[in-house]
Enzyme design. Structure first.
Site, PDB file in Angstrom:
ATOM      1  N   GLY A 105       0.810  -1.215   0.000  1.00 22.94           N
ATOM      2  CA  GLY A 105       0.000   0.000   0.000  1.00 22.94           C
ATOM      3  C   GLY A 105       0.835   1.252   0.000  1.00 22.94           C
ATOM      4  O   GLY A 105       0.743   2.074   0.926  1.00 22.94           O
ATOM      5  N   GLY A 133       0.524   3.893  -1.626  1.00 24.55           N
ATOM      6  CA  GLY A 133      -0.289   5.101  -1.612  1.00 24.55           C
ATOM      7  C   GLY A 133      -0.659   5.544  -0.212  1.00 24.55           C
ATOM      8  O   GLY A 133      -1.089   6.684   0.001  1.00 24.55           O
ATOM      9  N   ASP A 134      -0.505   4.645   0.763  1.00 28.33           N
ATOM     10  CA  ASP A 134      -0.647   4.970   2.186  1.00 28.33           C
ATOM     11  C   ASP A 134       0.714   5.138   2.851  1.00 28.33           C
ATOM     12  O   ASP A 134       0.948   6.077   3.610  1.00 28.33           O
ATOM     13  CB  ASP A 134      -1.404   3.858   2.913  1.00 28.33           C
ATOM     14  N   LEU A 135       1.608   4.184   2.603  1.00 23.96           N
ATOM     15  CA  LEU A 135       2.848   4.112   3.368  1.00 23.96           C
ATOM     16  C   LEU A 135       3.817   5.243   3.041  1.00 23.96           C
ATOM     17  O   LEU A 135       4.499   5.760   3.932  1.00 23.96           O
ATOM     18  CB  LEU A 135       3.518   2.758   3.126  1.00 23.96           C
ATOM     19  N   ALA A 148       2.568   8.435   4.619  1.00 25.74           N
ATOM     20  CA  ALA A 148       2.785   8.319   6.058  1.00 25.74           C
ATOM     21  C   ALA A 148       4.229   8.633   6.427  1.00 25.74           C
ATOM     22  O   ALA A 148       4.504   9.312   7.426  1.00 25.74           O
ATOM     23  CB  ALA A 148       2.429   6.909   6.522  1.00 25.74           C
TER      24      ALA A 148
END
Length: 407
Positions: free
Chosen positions: A177, A179-181, A184
């Site tokens: 992921g 697009g999240d990590l 973050a």
């Protein structure tokens, strides 16, 4: 209380309103470096607790692998933030905090009475960080600011899928992921930068990371390709559009990667595989020629790699040119590198008698190394002790719990 004193962020208090993957991974990065992270969840728990996977023998099912992997080193308190009493508790916690992190859609925290402006007025030193699909209007409007987003949306709209895939006509989602990590990780960097400014000036600020913006930054090559070459980049399969060889090659028992795009490495590779002709062939002798004849380069190299196992290829190429086998997780668990670097660590898990494995801390520091001090928390596991720290007594806590204001 969660253990502190083992990282560069020791003494930093983070109030964590995040959920799912992007926000929790950000706050876990801070917690791994010693920050005290208080995770505020709905009284029924955040959604990812039930996402699994679960160990077969786990009848408690307090949380699964998804939650365990991105919520270690945190304490949990359950609050129904729609209730004024719970909101007052959240405000008191923010008053004592250095950092607040949330990844709701734009406007949610404002409607709850927990906006950046409200918290900053009470605590001017506060660093308030938000991760949203398309950013926050405070730093720049977007026509999509109200759109919900997850990893797959960020990968698509930020341009990653359009350069990833088996051929130029087939975009493909990246497995992890990112697009999240990646957003973050950028957010954790932004928070750390803002904290440095607080130390110098005493002033906090708003830190805004758009998931889509972060993915575009990850795909920076596409922008300069378009500007310098007038091209719209497309998927290149497992090869690089500008460098050759630089990619994936078939082995007898799987795949390996290698990069020998510089002429010196190419000459060395030609010698290692007993193909000195490749060093002088006009189709392959220069970097430009290898890019122009990319298919021929890969064809010739696979005549060698396909006849050998990954281990055999490692014995010939490993350490001599940039080379690595394509590992699955079982091979990673057997690789001494990851053991020696403490990248696979065991933690306790509620409802399970034996420890479970999670990925370790990739950031290594000599003086403040960070560590995994505690497993992910059960829902509201630390509610009472956190309330005691802000002056809420046992009787009041019991009353709040009976009304489902805390959990």
């Amino acid at each position: 209380m969660a253990a502190t004193g083992f990282g560069a962020l020791d003494g930093i208090r983070v109030i964590d309103f995040t959920q799912m993957l992007a926000g929790p991974f950000c706050t876990q990065l801070l917690a791994d470096q010693g920050a005290e992270v208080i995770k505020i969840e709905p009284v029924e728990g955040e959604d990812s607790r039930g996402a699994g996977p679960f160990r077969p023998e786990d009848e408690l099912r307090a949380f699964g692998g998804y939650f365990a992997s991105v919520n270690r080193n945190k304490r949990s308190i359950g609050l129904n933030l729609k209730d004024p009493a719970a909101r007052d508790i959240a405000l008191k916690l923010a008053d004592s905090a250095d950092v607040v992190v949330e990844n709701y859609r734009a406007g949610v925290m404002d409607r709850l009475g927990l906006s950046y402006e409200t918290l900053r007025e009470r605590n001017p030193r506060l660093v308030y960080a938000a991760i949203r699909g398309f950013g926050d209007p405070r730093t720049g409007n977007s026509p999509y600011s109200e759109w919900p987003a997850f990893d797959v949306v960020a990968q698509a709209m930020g341009g990653l899928m359009q350069i990833n895939g088996p051929d130029r006509f087939t975009p493909l989602k990246v497995g992890p992921g990112v697009g999240d990590l990646f957003p973050a990780t950028l957010c954790a960097f932004g928070i750390s930068s803002a904290l440095l400014r607080v130390a110098r000036t005493g002033k906090g600020q708003f830190v805004d990371v758009s998931m889509v913006d972060a993915v575009l930054a990850l795909c920076e090559r596409t922008v300069h390709q378009n500007s310098f070459q007038g091209e719209i980049p497309h998927p290149e399969g497992n090869r690089h559009p500008l460098l050759s060889p630089f990619g994936l090659f078939r082995a007898k028992d799987g795949f390996v990667t290698l990069a020998a795009h510089f002429d010196a490495w190419w000459v060395k590779l030609a010698g290692l595989i007993d193909r000195p002709d490749l060093a002088t062939d006009t189709r392959t002798a220069t970097a430009a020629a290898r890019v122009a004849n990319n298919a021929f380069v890969y064809e010739q190299l696979e005549l060698y790699t396909m006849q050998r196992t990954k281990k055999e290829l490692a014995a010939v190429l490993g350490g001599k040119i940039p080379f690595g086998p394509v590992n699955n997780v079982a091979e990673i668990l057997e690789d001494p590198h990851f053991a020696m670097r403490e990248m696979i660590l065991k933690v306790d898990h509620p409802g399970v008698d034996r420890q479970v494995a999670i990925a370790g801390i990739p950031l290594k520091m000599t003086e403040t190394p960070g560590r995994i001090a505690s497993r992910a928390p059960m829902l509201g596991e630390h509610t009472d002790e956190i309330l005691r720290e802000i002056g809420v007594g046992i009787e009041q806590a019991e009353s709040l719990r009976a009304e489902r204001i805390i959990g």
